[in-house]
Design a protein around this motif. Sequence first.
Motif, PDB file in Angstrom:
ATOM      1  N   TYR A 112       9.750   9.135  -2.376  1.00 14.92           N
ATOM      2  CA  TYR A 112       8.370   8.687  -2.226  1.00 14.92           C
ATOM      3  C   TYR A 112       8.049   8.261  -0.789  1.00 14.92           C
ATOM      4  CZ  TYR A 112       8.706   8.384  -7.316  1.00 14.92           C
ATOM      5  OH  TYR A 112       8.906   8.676  -8.640  1.00 14.92           O
ATOM      6  N   ALA A 113       6.750   8.269  -0.515  1.00 16.43           N
ATOM      7  CA  ALA A 113       6.237   7.708   0.738  1.00 16.43           C
ATOM      8  C   ALA A 113       5.157   6.694   0.397  1.00 16.43           C
ATOM      9  CB  ALA A 113       5.665   8.807   1.625  1.00 16.43           C
ATOM     10  N   PHE A 114       5.134   5.592   1.134  1.00 19.57           N
ATOM     11  CA  PHE A 114       4.093   4.585   0.977  1.00 19.57           C
ATOM     12  C   PHE A 114       3.032   4.813   2.050  1.00 19.57           C
ATOM     13  CE2 PHE A 114       7.371   2.617  -1.444  1.00 19.57           C
ATOM     14  CZ  PHE A 114       6.735   1.771  -2.346  1.00 19.57           C
ATOM     15  N   LEU A 115       1.777   4.859   1.631  1.00 20.91           N
ATOM     16  CA  LEU A 115       0.646   4.986   2.555  1.00 20.91           C
ATOM     17  C   LEU A 115      -0.117   3.662   2.552  1.00 20.91           C
ATOM     18  CD1 LEU A 115      -0.696   8.515   1.481  1.00 20.91           C
ATOM     19  CD2 LEU A 115       1.048   7.969   3.184  1.00 20.91           C
ATOM     20  N   ILE A 116      -0.187   3.017   3.717  1.00 23.74           N
ATOM     21  CA  ILE A 116      -0.812   1.693   3.802  1.00 23.74           C
ATOM     22  C   ILE A 116      -1.870   1.687   4.907  1.00 23.74           C
ATOM     23  CG2 ILE A 116      -0.406  -0.784   4.062  1.00 23.74           C
ATOM     24  CD1 ILE A 116       2.586  -0.171   3.457  1.00 23.74           C
ATOM     25  N   PRO A 117      -3.149   1.873   4.562  1.00 21.67           N
ATOM     26  CA  PRO A 117      -4.210   1.717   5.570  1.00 21.67           C
ATOM     27  C   PRO A 117      -4.344   0.239   5.926  1.00 21.67           C
ATOM     28  CG  PRO A 117      -4.957   2.926   3.619  1.00 21.67           C
ATOM     29  CD  PRO A 117      -3.668   2.275   3.261  1.00 21.67           C
ATOM     30  N   ALA A 118      -4.440  -0.059   7.214  1.00 19.20           N
ATOM     31  CA  ALA A 118      -4.508  -1.461   7.633  1.00 19.20           C
ATOM     32  C   ALA A 118      -5.497  -1.623   8.785  1.00 19.20           C
ATOM     33  CB  ALA A 118      -3.124  -1.943   8.067  1.00 19.20           C
ATOM     34  N   ARG A 119      -6.441  -2.528   8.596  1.00 25.28           N
ATOM     35  CA  ARG A 119      -7.441  -2.821   9.631  1.00 25.28           C
ATOM     36  C   ARG A 119      -7.332  -4.300   9.993  1.00 25.28           C
ATOM     37  NH1 ARG A 119     -12.842  -0.820  10.547  1.00 25.28           N
ATOM     38  NH2 ARG A 119     -13.695  -1.911  12.341  1.00 25.28           N
ATOM     39  N   TYR A 127      12.786   6.459  -0.012  1.00 24.85           N
ATOM     40  CA  TYR A 127      11.376   6.186   0.269  1.00 24.85           C
ATOM     41  C   TYR A 127      11.177   5.777   1.727  1.00 24.85           C
ATOM     42  CZ  TYR A 127      12.529   1.188  -0.438  1.00 24.85           C
ATOM     43  OH  TYR A 127      13.062  -0.084  -0.358  1.00 24.85           O
ATOM     44  N   ASP A 128      10.001   6.086   2.242  1.00 23.05           N
ATOM     45  CA  ASP A 128       9.604   5.723   3.602  1.00 23.05           C
ATOM     46  C   ASP A 128       8.265   4.985   3.547  1.00 23.05           C
ATOM     47  OD1 ASP A 128      11.778   6.937   5.045  1.00 23.05           O
ATOM     48  OD2 ASP A 128      10.874   8.893   4.630  1.00 23.05           O
ATOM     49  N   ILE A 129       8.009   4.216   4.592  1.00 25.81           N
ATOM     50  CA  ILE A 129       6.790   3.403   4.657  1.00 25.81           C
ATOM     51  C   ILE A 129       5.956   3.855   5.848  1.00 25.81           C
ATOM     52  CG2 ILE A 129       5.850   1.072   4.794  1.00 25.81           C
ATOM     53  CD1 ILE A 129       8.695   0.082   3.931  1.00 25.81           C
ATOM     54  N   PHE A 130       4.724   4.275   5.575  1.00 24.65           N
ATOM     55  CA  PHE A 130       3.793   4.705   6.622  1.00 24.65           C
ATOM     56  C   PHE A 130       2.603   3.747   6.667  1.00 24.65           C
ATOM     57  CE2 PHE A 130       6.088   8.535   5.458  1.00 24.65           C
ATOM     58  CZ  PHE A 130       6.314   9.169   6.671  1.00 24.65           C
ATOM     59  N   VAL A 131       2.328   3.221   7.843  1.00 25.53           N
ATOM     60  CA  VAL A 131       1.174   2.335   8.036  1.00 25.53           C
ATOM     61  C   VAL A 131       0.184   3.028   8.956  1.00 25.53           C
ATOM     62  CG1 VAL A 131       0.370   0.161   9.028  1.00 25.53           C
ATOM     63  CG2 VAL A 131       2.458   0.205   7.654  1.00 25.53           C
ATOM     64  N   ILE A 132      -1.075   3.067   8.550  1.00 26.08           N
ATOM     65  CA  ILE A 132      -2.140   3.603   9.384  1.00 26.08           C
ATOM     66  C   ILE A 132      -2.894   2.412   9.968  1.00 26.08           C
ATOM     67  CG2 ILE A 132      -4.082   5.193   9.546  1.00 26.08           C
ATOM     68  CD1 ILE A 132      -2.146   5.083   6.304  1.00 26.08           C
ATOM     69  N   ALA A 133      -2.627   2.091  11.223  1.00 33.22           N
ATOM     70  CA  ALA A 133      -3.347   1.012  11.894  1.00 33.22           C
ATOM     71  C   ALA A 133      -4.712   1.575  12.294  1.00 33.22           C
ATOM     72  CB  ALA A 133      -2.561   0.529  13.108  1.00 33.22           C
ATOM     73  N   ASP A 134      -5.704   1.259  11.488  1.00 31.98           N
ATOM     74  CA  ASP A 134      -7.004   1.927  11.566  1.00 31.98           C
ATOM     75  C   ASP A 134      -8.026   1.079  12.323  1.00 31.98           C
ATOM     76  OD1 ASP A 134      -8.732   4.069  10.946  1.00 31.98           O
ATOM     77  OD2 ASP A 134      -9.554   2.968   9.244  1.00 31.98           O
TER      78      ASP A 134
END
Length: 428
Positions: free
Chosen positions: A53-60, A83-90
């Motif tokens: 799995y991959a974690f998708l984390i949008p973050a503002r 599993y991997d953790i992806f953060v979108i610093a938006d």
Amino acid sequence: MVKDTLEILSHFIFYIGLLFTLVFIYKVVYIIVAFKARRSKYSTEKEVPLRKYAFLIPARNEELVIGQLIESIKNQNYPKEMYDIFVIADNCTDNTAQIARESGAIVAERFNDKLVGKGYALKHMLNIIEVDYSSKNYDGYFVFDADNLLDENYIFEMNKTFNQGYRVITSYRNSKNYDQNWITSGYALWFLYEAEFLNRPRMFLKTSCAVSGTGFLVNADVFKENGGWVHHLLTEDIEFTVAQIIKGEKIGYCSSAVFYDEQPSTFSQSWKQRLRWAKGFYQVFMKYGKELSYGMIRGKGNRFSCFDMMMTVLPVVIVSILCLIGNVLILLLVSFEGKGLFQTYLIGGTLGLLWIYGLLFALGLITTIMEWDKIRCPNWKKIFYLFTFPLFLFTYLPISIVALFKKIEWKPIPHTVVKSLDDLRQRS
């Protein structure tokens, strides 16, 4: 003339109420089914494959809370290499990206003041994964908000349901700040009801559940078929749910996968957030109402799910407003017919409001009793917030009215509740 008008208005309100009762009675059945579903034991003896799995984390601007979420993911009772953790610093103007990297996440930064919102952040991250991380061959993607916390067994439990064949799965949503005030408890109690008295019976009856904001898992094939994340209305979660159900997808629910969410604590924040939700529901109804109606009539095995979602996005508030206007007109008209008649209608209207309050109170009471041990809150507050729960739901009426006429854009809600899982458990 006045008496004829009063009779017409009274009949209108009566028949609208009767119609609402008939179309929403199935949710009472849901509550009954939920009790039966809770007693059912699902077999967990058979070993299931461990998926990747991959974690998708949008973050503002989430520098205060992003570290706690990543820590709770890294502490999962699940093989770390799976599993991997992806953060979108938006559009961040703080240290969200730096903290996320230092915490062990793969971080992508996005800056776009035109295409704003969680949906665009998810689309951006999925595009990056497709180009730079396609060799990882993820089986599915978890979607979380930056303020969430995960129970240690979250992935393990979701993986069980994933291996049952569900391609979209939602989970049990608890609260980080239930005990803060009547607003946070109102949100939290509703989400508990939604999880256990809507999604659990749906799962038991083998109809489709519904995704609610955060804490859900999507099979990688679903994103491939959709062309990534393509939902950008103000309520992208319910849009995604409706779009998948129209296609015939059956969304699952995993009650044993628990995560914690932060709720807005001021009425101003709550007003803005629920204003966006109300507007988003109108948007979904306008965009998908026709297809849902068609699915209710000719859907292949998902007619009831289409009906269920129609009842979820249907702008019931519009009819409620008409009924409210009708009652106000009745009170104005009866005032010309004599004090006695006015008092009779006034008492009737008051009793009607008390009846609605009682129904909502009962809803909160059942949920509180059944989820008592899972609510992270002093016992006296659990009881006190039962009485404010109907008032919280009543505030949706003016919010929904404003949403009809006001142009609304997505705006972030600040998250400031810095807690770990240990902090929450100390309050139970």
